[in-house]
Design a protein around this motif. Structure first.
Motif, PDB file in Angstrom:
ATOM      1  N   PRO A 190       0.846 -43.198  27.576  1.00  0.00           N
ATOM      2  CA  PRO A 190      -0.458 -43.880  26.899  1.00  0.00           C
ATOM      3  C   PRO A 190      -0.797 -45.269  27.613  1.00  0.00           C
ATOM      4  O   PRO A 190      -0.321 -45.944  27.988  1.00  0.00           O
ATOM      5  N   VAL A 191      -2.200 -45.523  27.202  1.00  0.00           N
ATOM      6  CA  VAL A 191      -2.710 -46.632  27.527  1.00  0.00           C
ATOM      7  C   VAL A 191      -2.016 -47.923  26.826  1.00  0.00           C
ATOM      8  O   VAL A 191      -1.596 -47.864  25.699  1.00  0.00           O
ATOM      9  N   ASP A 192      -1.536 -48.953  27.735  1.00  0.00           N
ATOM     10  CA  ASP A 192      -0.900 -49.994  27.032  1.00  0.00           C
ATOM     11  C   ASP A 192      -2.112 -51.040  26.372  1.00  0.00           C
ATOM     12  O   ASP A 192      -3.065 -51.370  27.088  1.00  0.00           O
ATOM     13  N   PRO A 193      -2.153 -51.326  25.037  1.00  0.00           N
ATOM     14  CA  PRO A 193      -3.090 -52.039  24.171  1.00  0.00           C
ATOM     15  C   PRO A 193      -2.856 -53.399  24.415  1.00  0.00           C
ATOM     16  O   PRO A 193      -3.751 -54.176  24.059  1.00  0.00           O
ATOM     17  N   SER A 194      -1.801 -53.919  25.232  1.00  0.00           N
ATOM     18  CA  SER A 194      -1.533 -55.351  25.240  1.00  0.00           C
ATOM     19  C   SER A 194      -2.843 -56.213  25.917  1.00  0.00           C
ATOM     20  O   SER A 194      -2.967 -55.873  27.149  1.00  0.00           O
ATOM     21  N   GLY A 195      -3.409 -57.074  25.217  1.00  0.00           N
ATOM     22  CA  GLY A 195      -4.642 -57.886  26.032  1.00  0.00           C
ATOM     23  C   GLY A 195      -5.609 -57.154  25.713  1.00  0.00           C
ATOM     24  O   GLY A 195      -6.671 -57.779  26.031  1.00  0.00           O
ATOM     25  N   LYS A 196      -5.790 -56.017  24.951  1.00  0.00           N
ATOM     26  CA  LYS A 196      -7.019 -55.249  24.926  1.00  0.00           C
ATOM     27  C   LYS A 196      -7.938 -55.668  23.627  1.00  0.00           C
ATOM     28  O   LYS A 196      -6.976 -55.731  22.534  1.00  0.00           O
ATOM     29  N   VAL A 197      -9.103 -55.729  23.574  1.00  0.00           N
ATOM     30  CA  VAL A 197      -9.720 -56.368  22.288  1.00  0.00           C
ATOM     31  C   VAL A 197     -10.406 -55.321  21.788  1.00  0.00           C
ATOM     32  O   VAL A 197     -11.257 -54.514  22.270  1.00  0.00           O
ATOM     33  N   LEU A 198     -10.092 -54.803  20.437  1.00  0.00           N
ATOM     34  CA  LEU A 198     -10.743 -53.791  19.596  1.00  0.00           C
ATOM     35  C   LEU A 198     -11.572 -54.347  18.584  1.00  0.00           C
ATOM     36  O   LEU A 198     -11.181 -55.183  17.866  1.00  0.00           O
ATOM     37  N   LEU A 199     -12.751 -53.841  18.283  1.00  0.00           N
ATOM     38  CA  LEU A 199     -13.699 -54.045  17.261  1.00  0.00           C
ATOM     39  C   LEU A 199     -13.890 -52.904  16.233  1.00  0.00           C
ATOM     40  O   LEU A 199     -13.963 -51.553  16.922  1.00  0.00           O
ATOM     41  N   ILE A 200     -13.483 -53.030  15.080  1.00  0.00           N
ATOM     42  CA  ILE A 200     -13.767 -51.823  13.984  1.00  0.00           C
ATOM     43  C   ILE A 200     -14.719 -52.512  13.055  1.00  0.00           C
ATOM     44  O   ILE A 200     -14.491 -53.404  12.380  1.00  0.00           O
ATOM     45  N   THR A 201     -15.524 -51.578  12.735  1.00  0.00           N
ATOM     46  CA  THR A 201     -16.378 -51.718  11.490  1.00  0.00           C
ATOM     47  C   THR A 201     -15.931 -50.956  10.360  1.00  0.00           C
ATOM     48  O   THR A 201     -15.204 -50.023  10.171  1.00  0.00           O
ATOM     49  N   GLY A 202     -16.210 -51.844   9.255  1.00  0.00           N
ATOM     50  CA  GLY A 202     -16.014 -51.231   7.668  1.00  0.00           C
ATOM     51  C   GLY A 202     -14.507 -51.440   7.513  1.00  0.00           C
ATOM     52  O   GLY A 202     -13.972 -50.230   7.184  1.00  0.00           O
ATOM     53  N   THR A 203     -13.922 -52.527   7.333  1.00  0.00           N
ATOM     54  CA  THR A 203     -12.547 -52.795   7.387  1.00  0.00           C
ATOM     55  C   THR A 203     -12.153 -53.208   5.988  1.00  0.00           C
ATOM     56  O   THR A 203     -11.067 -53.692   5.763  1.00  0.00           O
ATOM     57  N   SER A 204     -13.132 -53.166   4.877  1.00  0.00           N
ATOM     58  CA  SER A 204     -12.489 -53.926   3.882  1.00  0.00           C
ATOM     59  C   SER A 204     -11.546 -52.809   2.740  1.00  0.00           C
ATOM     60  O   SER A 204     -11.111 -53.419   2.176  1.00  0.00           O
ATOM     61  N   SER A 205     -11.714 -51.576   3.334  1.00  0.00           N
ATOM     62  CA  SER A 205     -11.095 -50.606   2.563  1.00  0.00           C
ATOM     63  C   SER A 205     -10.682 -49.217   3.110  1.00  0.00           C
ATOM     64  O   SER A 205     -11.319 -49.102   4.416  1.00  0.00           O
ATOM     65  N   GLY A 206     -10.052 -48.244   2.796  1.00  0.00           N
ATOM     66  CA  GLY A 206      -9.752 -47.252   3.357  1.00  0.00           C
ATOM     67  C   GLY A 206      -9.457 -46.994   4.826  1.00  0.00           C
ATOM     68  O   GLY A 206      -8.531 -47.633   5.047  1.00  0.00           O
ATOM     69  N   ALA A 210       1.136 -59.096   4.873  1.00  0.00           N
ATOM     70  CA  ALA A 210       2.380 -58.154   4.410  1.00  0.00           C
ATOM     71  C   ALA A 210       3.078 -57.556   5.552  1.00  0.00           C
ATOM     72  O   ALA A 210       4.162 -57.217   5.562  1.00  0.00           O
ATOM     73  N   ALA A 211       2.177 -56.982   6.508  1.00  0.00           N
ATOM     74  CA  ALA A 211       2.460 -56.264   7.343  1.00  0.00           C
ATOM     75  C   ALA A 211       2.959 -57.130   8.615  1.00  0.00           C
ATOM     76  O   ALA A 211       3.678 -56.363   9.782  1.00  0.00           O
ATOM     77  N   GLY A 212       2.638 -58.466   8.577  1.00  0.00           N
ATOM     78  CA  GLY A 212       3.020 -59.228   9.810  1.00  0.00           C
ATOM     79  C   GLY A 212       2.263 -59.201  10.871  1.00  0.00           C
ATOM     80  O   GLY A 212       2.725 -59.645  12.113  1.00  0.00           O
ATOM     81  N   VAL A 213       1.105 -58.834  10.687  1.00  0.00           N
ATOM     82  CA  VAL A 213       0.133 -58.517  11.739  1.00  0.00           C
ATOM     83  C   VAL A 213      -1.087 -59.572  11.777  1.00  0.00           C
ATOM     84  O   VAL A 213      -1.522 -60.111  10.474  1.00  0.00           O
ATOM     85  N   THR A 214      -1.929 -59.821  12.797  1.00  0.00           N
ATOM     86  CA  THR A 214      -2.913 -60.735  12.774  1.00  0.00           C
ATOM     87  C   THR A 214      -4.175 -59.955  13.032  1.00  0.00           C
ATOM     88  O   THR A 214      -4.357 -59.345  13.932  1.00  0.00           O
ATOM     89  N   VAL A 215      -5.462 -60.074  12.140  1.00  0.00           N
ATOM     90  CA  VAL A 215      -6.666 -59.716  12.357  1.00  0.00           C
ATOM     91  C   VAL A 215      -7.404 -60.689  12.394  1.00  0.00           C
ATOM     92  O   VAL A 215      -7.417 -61.708  11.571  1.00  0.00           O
ATOM     93  N   ASP A 216      -8.583 -60.605  13.397  1.00  0.00           N
ATOM     94  CA  ASP A 216      -9.700 -61.516  13.180  1.00  0.00           C
ATOM     95  C   ASP A 216     -10.957 -61.075  12.335  1.00  0.00           C
ATOM     96  O   ASP A 216     -11.588 -60.188  12.921  1.00  0.00           O
ATOM     97  N   VAL A 217     -11.059 -61.374  11.193  1.00  0.00           N
ATOM     98  CA  VAL A 217     -12.281 -60.886  10.336  1.00  0.00           C
ATOM     99  C   VAL A 217     -13.481 -61.732  10.660  1.00  0.00           C
ATOM    100  O   VAL A 217     -13.473 -62.693  10.865  1.00  0.00           O
ATOM    101  N   ARG A 218     -14.616 -60.765  10.793  1.00  0.00           N
ATOM    102  CA  ARG A 218     -15.890 -61.183  11.211  1.00  0.00           C
ATOM    103  C   ARG A 218     -17.019 -60.484  10.453  1.00  0.00           C
ATOM    104  O   ARG A 218     -16.498 -59.022  10.013  1.00  0.00           O
ATOM    105  N   ARG A 219     -17.817 -61.049  10.232  1.00  0.00           N
ATOM    106  CA  ARG A 219     -19.110 -60.318   9.324  1.00  0.00           C
ATOM    107  C   ARG A 219     -20.072 -59.498  10.371  1.00  0.00           C
ATOM    108  O   ARG A 219     -20.036 -59.937  11.247  1.00  0.00           O
ATOM    109  N   LEU A 220     -20.282 -58.464   9.853  1.00  0.00           N
ATOM    110  CA  LEU A 220     -20.977 -57.453  10.480  1.00  0.00           C
ATOM    111  C   LEU A 220     -21.642 -56.389   9.601  1.00  0.00           C
ATOM    112  O   LEU A 220     -20.821 -55.565   8.819  1.00  0.00           O
TER     113      LEU A 220
END
Length: 296
Positions: A6-22, A57-67
């Motif tokens: 599998p592709v190594d995600p280390s250092g890769k930047v991912l943008l996800i839309t619609g992350t407030s729920s579900g 709670a999961a011990g992870v970091t996300v960068d929240v942006r408005r879109l």
């Protein structure tokens, strides 16, 4: 899928839309947990509370942006900010969407139909367009959360099906061109995901049902019996399972075009498709572009 390397995600930047729920929220957590630098976007920043709490709670970091996917200025501002902050974008997950609350075409309006398409189709196209230069530069991934409703039309869901059919065709046509320029395009296809709130009809009495669906009330009642019985709701899966499929697809070196998220979804699609993962169509389309067949 082939996950041997599998592709190594280390250092890769991912943008996800619609992350407030579900599915979007679950995907942001799963991607951050897998090692992606995760830009989690929301239309209204005030609605990011659940995501931020779950990330802590999961011990992870996300960068929240408005879109807001329906606002061209918001789309361009967000992508420009990602470029300034990180200098790159390796993957985009189009997830933002809305459900359709009108019982059927005659009960709907042109405004409601257009609003559905604005988010579920034009929003996907707008964000994908803005992200494509960065994805090409990175040899990246474009994954869109579709629906079985984008392949099989479901009664009393005309507007939503129209938008998801449009997304299916758009991405199928884009995929071979994007691949020729280094960007892998996939469509992750879930069925019913109850913890998103999508596709859940309220528990209404017969009088309310009749008022909502007019002459279609008897037919709508039969449909609701199927939804709540041995049909739609009986095949539900949690958002976290869909998120896991999204992340696996992002990490797959040569992902298929169409990825159902469950055995039920695969069977549902098989009732209509002779090419369930889209490989045959993609191979044919690549030949039209003078490209060799894909190899695994």
């Amino acid at each position: 899928m082939n996950d041997q390397h599998p592709v190594d995600p280390s250092g890769k930047v991912l943008l996800i839309t619609g992350t407030s729920s579900g599915i979007g929220l679950a995907t942001a957590l799963a991607a951050a947990g897998a090692g992606y630098t995760t830009v989690a976007t929301v239309r209204e920043p005030a609605r990011a509370t659940a995501l931020l709490g779950a990330a802590e709670a999961a011990g992870v970091t996300v960068d929240v942006r408005r879109l807001d996917v329906t606002d061209p200025g918001s789309v361009s501002d967000c992508l420009a900010a990602v470029r300034r902050t990180y200098g790159r974008l390796d993957a985009l997950v189009n997830n933002a969407g809305v459900s359709n609350s009108d019982p059927t075409l005659e009960m709907s309006t042109d405004a409601a139909l257009r609003a559905n398409l604005e988010v579920n189709f034009f929003g996907v196209a707008a964000v994908s367009r803005a992200a494509m230069p960065l994805l090409r530069a990175a040899g990246g991934r474009l994954v869109t959360v579709g629906s079985v409703h984008g392949v099989v039309g479901q009664p009393f869901n005309e507007a939503y099906c129209a938008a998801k059919f449009a997304v299916e065709g758009f991405m199928e046509a884009l995929a071979p061109v994007a691949a020729a320029h280094g960007v892998q395009v996939s469509l992750v296809v879930p069925g019913f995901v109850p913890d998103t709130g999508f596709g859940i009809f309220p528990d209404v009495d017969r009088a309310t049902l009749h008022a909502a669906s007019g002459p279609y009330a008897p037919t709508f009642a039969g449909y609701l019996d199927w939804v709540g019985g041995q049909g739609w709701e009986s095949a539900g899966q949690p958002a976290r399972e869909v998120a896991e499929v999204v992340v696996r697809t992002l990490r797959e070196r040569r992902p298929p075009f169409r990825v159902p998220t469950s055995a039920w979804a695969a069977g549902y699609l098989a009732a209509k498709l002779a090419d369930p993962d889209g490989s045959a169509v993609q191979t044919l389309a690549r030949s039209w572009l003078g490209q060799p067949p894909s190899t695994t």
